[in-house]
Design a protein around this motif. Sequence first.
Motif, mmCIF file in Angstrom:
data_model
loop_
_atom_site.group_PDB
_atom_site.id
_atom_site.type_symbol
_atom_site.label_atom_id
_atom_site.label_comp_id
_atom_site.label_asym_id
_atom_site.label_seq_id
_atom_site.Cartn_x
_atom_site.Cartn_y
_atom_site.Cartn_z
ATOM 1 N N VAL A 30 49.378 55.346 94.669
ATOM 2 C CA VAL A 30 49.038 56.215 93.542
ATOM 3 C C VAL A 30 50.115 56.117 92.463
ATOM 4 O O VAL A 30 51.297 56.331 92.732
ATOM 5 C CB VAL A 30 48.887 57.676 93.991
ATOM 6 N N TYR A 61 43.918 63.386 93.237
ATOM 7 C CA TYR A 61 43.525 62.513 94.329
ATOM 8 C C TYR A 61 43.370 63.382 95.586
ATOM 9 O O TYR A 61 44.035 64.403 95.717
ATOM 10 C CB TYR A 61 44.573 61.438 94.604
ATOM 11 N N LYS A 71 40.612 58.761 94.353
ATOM 12 C CA LYS A 71 40.712 59.303 93.002
ATOM 13 C C LYS A 71 39.512 60.204 92.740
ATOM 14 O O LYS A 71 38.365 59.765 92.820
ATOM 15 C CB LYS A 71 40.769 58.175 91.979
#
Length: 355
Positions: A30, A61, A71
């Motif tokens: 991420v 997320y 996501k």
Amino acid sequence: MAPQFDTAKFRFLSTDQRSRQPRKSYQTDVAFGDPFIVFDPPSDQYYLYGTGGTKNGFIAYSSKDLKTWKKEGKVYDAKQPNGWGEKDFWAPEVYRVNNKYYMYYSAHWKENPKKHLENYRIGVAVADSPLGPFKDLTGKPIFDPGYPIIDANVFRDKDHRNYLFYSRCCYEHPVESEIATWAEKKLGYKNIEESWVYGVELDSSMTKVIGNPVLLMRPPVTMNDAQSEWESRSVTSGEVNRRWTEGSFLVKENGLYYMMYSANYFAGANYAVGYATATAPLGSYQKSASNPIIEKNTNRGGVVSGTGHNSLFQDKEGKIRCVYHGRTLKTGDQRIVFISDVFFDEKGQLNIFTD
């Protein structure tokens, strides 16, 4: 415990139990700055929030295991009737309170008659779900201290009193110190601007402050201060004429308050994390001799630098973990989320396992 006020408290393990726990640290996929994770019991999922991923708002997320992240899209959009922010939406933190979800965040305030380049304030939005949509409660910042502020962190103590911690921005805040004098002579800087961490009590609605903010932490004033070397690296390296104390996060363990904070240029390799302790939420705080506890490892043959703006959270098994952002030799300037185990040793020192 800050992240979930109305559910389980941090369940700290005994010293013997901690010594037997596997210690892990890993990089996620991420790309966020200023990450914040909360476990949500109703959905049995973790939610990750942070800076980046969208314009003028925040995305989230979700994950079942902290390793595979989905996501979920935009959860806060500044284009709403009560939206007060103009740009630079940073550092969201989400807390579950009485089955509602409160998001505290920083943004550039639209009301800017003096045209300040950094007109940051802190706001709060609420939602019925950790995925939003989060709606601003007041249509304006929580309060205006008369200077730009960022990096909200909220803490509820066992007596149910609420506290807001934040960082005063470096902007237009030159401070005299031995470091500043040295930098003027050696590097030609006219001044050194600093950011400082403050705390203030919140009322029961969690939208209004009580009393005046209290200065809790600032960069060292003298060269021989034990914290000066690591907290001044962005200045002494000639990178920038600013020293930061930001990204604060408070946790309580065995009656002691641990405030974590980040120092140095947020976009540089020297960004790092330390902590200080106090016997009350509003101090006074004493910085740890073990600082910094999260920092770059590139000087030791590693690949990670720019580590900072962390928070702590409790996983579904009760283990305390730390989430922070960093950069790697592969990702370059892009900030990536890291998750590490947390443990307190027999001396009460806070440790983050990063290697």
